[in-house]
Motif scaffolding. Structure first.
Motif, PDB file in Angstrom:
ATOM      1  N   ALA A   1       4.124  15.483  -9.402  1.00 44.86           N
ATOM      2  CA  ALA A   1       4.785  14.771  -8.294  1.00 44.86           C
ATOM      3  C   ALA A   1       3.853  13.687  -7.559  1.00 44.86           C
ATOM      4  N   VAL A   2       2.774  14.332  -7.604  1.00 39.87           N
ATOM      5  CA  VAL A   2       1.933  13.532  -6.723  1.00 39.87           C
ATOM      6  C   VAL A   2       1.272  12.148  -7.630  1.00 39.87           C
ATOM      7  N   ALA A   3       1.066  12.722  -9.001  1.00 37.68           N
ATOM      8  CA  ALA A   3       0.775  11.353  -9.869  1.00 37.68           C
ATOM      9  C   ALA A   3       1.801  10.443  -9.913  1.00 37.68           C
ATOM     10  N   SER A   4       3.180  10.664  -9.899  1.00 38.29           N
ATOM     11  CA  SER A   4       4.181   9.764  -9.940  1.00 38.29           C
ATOM     12  C   SER A   4       4.177   8.782  -8.763  1.00 38.29           C
ATOM     13  N   ILE A   5       3.789   9.184  -7.762  1.00 38.50           N
ATOM     14  CA  ILE A   5       3.529   8.384  -6.579  1.00 38.50           C
ATOM     15  C   ILE A   5       2.489   7.589  -6.711  1.00 38.50           C
ATOM     16  N   ASN A   6       1.414   7.791  -7.123  1.00 38.46           N
ATOM     17  CA  ASN A   6       0.192   7.214  -7.298  1.00 38.46           C
ATOM     18  C   ASN A   6      -0.173   6.421  -6.146  1.00 38.46           C
TER      19      ASN A   6
ATOM     20  N   TYR B   1       4.570   1.830   2.047  1.00 41.27           N
ATOM     21  CA  TYR B   1       5.262   2.726   1.318  1.00 41.27           C
ATOM     22  C   TYR B   1       4.633   3.976   1.789  1.00 41.27           C
ATOM     23  N   ILE B   2       5.571   4.853   2.659  1.00 42.06           N
ATOM     24  CA  ILE B   2       4.839   6.050   3.137  1.00 42.06           C
ATOM     25  C   ILE B   2       5.837   7.235   2.182  1.00 42.06           C
ATOM     26  N   TYR B   3       4.922   8.196   1.652  1.00 39.82           N
ATOM     27  CA  TYR B   3       5.650   9.302   0.952  1.00 39.82           C
ATOM     28  C   TYR B   3       5.326  10.328   1.822  1.00 39.82           C
TER      29      TYR B   3
ATOM     30  N   ALA C   1      -6.555   8.851  -5.899  1.00 38.85           N
ATOM     31  CA  ALA C   1      -6.583   8.010  -4.654  1.00 38.85           C
ATOM     32  C   ALA C   1      -7.998   7.835  -4.391  1.00 38.85           C
ATOM     33  N   SER C   2      -8.604   6.594  -4.182  1.00 36.28           N
ATOM     34  CA  SER C   2     -10.063   6.456  -3.587  1.00 36.28           C
ATOM     35  C   SER C   2      -9.949   6.881  -2.466  1.00 36.28           C
ATOM     36  N   ASN C   3      -9.307   6.868  -1.455  1.00 37.79           N
ATOM     37  CA  ASN C   3      -9.020   7.216  -0.049  1.00 37.79           C
ATOM     38  C   ASN C   3      -8.319   8.710   0.010  1.00 37.79           C
TER      39      ASN C   3
ATOM     40  N   MET D   1       0.812  -1.135   0.141  1.00 36.39           N
ATOM     41  CA  MET D   1      -0.075   0.083  -0.009  1.00 36.39           C
ATOM     42  C   MET D   1       0.784   1.177  -0.026  1.00 36.39           C
ATOM     43  N   LYS D   2       0.653   2.087  -0.914  1.00 35.73           N
ATOM     44  CA  LYS D   2       1.358   3.282  -0.782  1.00 35.73           C
ATOM     45  C   LYS D   2       0.352   4.693  -0.176  1.00 35.73           C
ATOM     46  N   ILE D   3       1.192   5.030   0.669  1.00 30.05           N
ATOM     47  CA  ILE D   3       0.356   6.197   1.536  1.00 30.05           C
ATOM     48  C   ILE D   3       1.093   7.542   1.360  1.00 30.05           C
ATOM     49  N   LEU D   4       0.310   8.630   0.803  1.00 33.73           N
ATOM     50  CA  LEU D   4       1.001   9.852   0.858  1.00 33.73           C
ATOM     51  C   LEU D   4       0.350  10.709   1.967  1.00 33.73           C
ATOM     52  N   VAL D   5       1.369  11.403   2.565  1.00 34.84           N
ATOM     53  CA  VAL D   5       1.236  12.341   3.729  1.00 34.84           C
ATOM     54  C   VAL D   5       1.718  13.795   3.167  1.00 34.84           C
ATOM     55  N   THR D   6       0.791  14.778   3.086  1.00 29.30           N
ATOM     56  CA  THR D   6       1.230  15.953   3.025  1.00 29.30           C
ATOM     57  C   THR D   6       1.458  16.875   4.087  1.00 29.30           C
ATOM     58  N   GLY D   7       2.418  17.673   4.137  1.00 31.21           N
ATOM     59  CA  GLY D   7       2.487  18.506   5.317  1.00 31.21           C
ATOM     60  C   GLY D   7       3.164  17.705   6.416  1.00 31.21           C
ATOM     61  N   ALA D   8       4.158  16.735   5.801  1.00 26.58           N
ATOM     62  CA  ALA D   8       4.706  15.710   6.428  1.00 26.58           C
ATOM     63  C   ALA D   8       5.834  16.302   7.734  1.00 26.58           C
TER      64      ALA D   8
END
Length: 107
Positions: free
Chosen positions: A58-63, A29-31, A99-101, A1-8
């Motif tokens: 950049a966001v799209a490349s993380i998917n 995988y946490i980005y 992302a659906s979530n 699972m790939k998780i993106l956190v903005t304002g990290a």
């Protein structure tokens, strides 16, 4: 699972990354996405100026499968910059991630 956190690098982002690492096991995988160049533990680091055209790419490349969106400008007297930093940024994340979530929170 790939998780993106903005304002990290903010309080919410750092805390979320720590909790993800603590609670989830398996192949995660946490980005972390941040406007500062400070590194953070337990995640891949992506530094990009959030208000330029490369941000959506950049966001799209993380998917990511899941997005926790905590980035924003808390300065209430920022005028037009506040709208740009918060509304446009959120729009670019939504357009880029697919992302659906999508979880949005702000302090």
């Amino acid at each position: 699972m790939k998780i993106l956190v903005t304002g990290a690098n903010g309080f919410l982002g750092k805390t979320m990354i720590q909790e993800i690492v603590r609670r989830l096991s398996g192949k995660i995988y946490i980005y972390g996405l941040s406007r500062t160049d400070k590194k953070f533990d337990h995640s891949s680091y992506v530094h990009v100026q959030v208000l330029n055209n490369k941000f959506t790419e950049a966001v799209a490349s993380i998917n990511p499968d899941v997005v926790f969106h905590f980035a924003g400008n808390p300065m209430v007297n920022a005028g037009d910059g506040l709208i740009e930093a918060n509304t446009i940024l959120t729009d670019r994340i939504l357009r880029g991630c697919g992302a659906s979530n999508f979880i949005y929170a702000s302090s």
